[in-house]
Write a protein that holds these residues in place. Structure first.
Motif, PDB file in Angstrom:
ATOM      1  N   ASN A 172       0.888  -0.981  -0.044  1.00  0.00           N
ATOM      2  CA  ASN A 172      -0.031   0.037   0.111  1.00  0.00           C
ATOM      3  C   ASN A 172       0.980   1.101   0.144  1.00  0.00           C
ATOM      4  OD1 ASN A 172      -2.236  -1.855  -0.019  1.00  0.00           O
ATOM      5  ND2 ASN A 172      -2.167  -1.865   2.382  1.00  0.00           N
ATOM      6  N   ALA A 173       1.486   1.631   0.976  1.00  0.00           N
ATOM      7  CA  ALA A 173       2.168   2.934   1.257  1.00  0.00           C
ATOM      8  C   ALA A 173       3.479   2.634   1.476  1.00  0.00           C
ATOM      9  CB  ALA A 173       1.700   3.820   2.423  1.00  0.00           C
ATOM     10  N   THR A 203       5.899  10.081   2.006  1.00  0.00           N
ATOM     11  CA  THR A 203       5.415   8.928   1.913  1.00  0.00           C
ATOM     12  C   THR A 203       4.641   9.012   0.640  1.00  0.00           C
ATOM     13  OG1 THR A 203       3.148   9.542   2.885  1.00  0.00           O
ATOM     14  CG2 THR A 203       4.728   8.358   4.311  1.00  0.00           C
ATOM     15  N   THR A 205       1.621   6.425  -1.702  1.00  0.00           N
ATOM     16  CA  THR A 205       0.785   5.415  -1.749  1.00  0.00           C
ATOM     17  C   THR A 205       1.102   4.691  -3.095  1.00  0.00           C
ATOM     18  OG1 THR A 205      -1.064   6.526  -2.980  1.00  0.00           O
ATOM     19  CG2 THR A 205      -0.905   6.692  -0.647  1.00  0.00           C
TER      20      THR A 205
END
Length: 122
Positions: free
Chosen positions: A32-33, A50, A52
């Motif tokens: 996911n991230a 971060t 995604t």
């Protein structure tokens, strides 16, 4: 489970650039991230950036406009391009990934790399 291996740290002069890489390996079902965090001596670990799976990004205010996070989903790899580095960017940089891995069943993971030192000094 899932292992993360970072590379690309080192010593650079103020105003210089570095590119960090982090490759995830193991029985990955999906990620996911992915992100980068850093910890300076005597300070708590803090978020740097971060990203995604869809490419949405988030940056700490202190690095906006100087750092760029990117990701190669096919290679399960995340990058951090760091430009205009400052002495206050000196820290150990850690890679993080969150997703699902395959074992006897699909299970969540939240993995960290071992860290790579970035030192900005003249």
């Amino acid at each position: 489970q899932v292992q993360l291996v970072e590379s690309g740290g080192g010593l650079v002069q103020p105003g210089g650039s570095l590119r960090l890489s982090c490759a995830a390996s193991g029985s990955i079902s999906s990620i996911n991230a992915m992100g980068w965090y850093r910890q300076a001596p005597g300070k708590q670990r803090e978020l740097v950036a971060t990203i995604t799976g869809g490419g949405s990004t988030n940056y700490a205010d202190s690095v906006k406009g100087r750092f760029t996070i990117s990701r190669d989903n096919a290679k399960n790899t995340v990058y951090l391009q760091m430009n205009s580095l400052k002495p206050e960017d000196t820290a150990v940089y850690y890679c993080n990934a969150v997703g699902l891995y395959r074992s006897s069943r699909i299970s969540p993971f939240n993995s960290w790399g071992q860290g790579t030192q970035v030192t900005v000094s003249s």
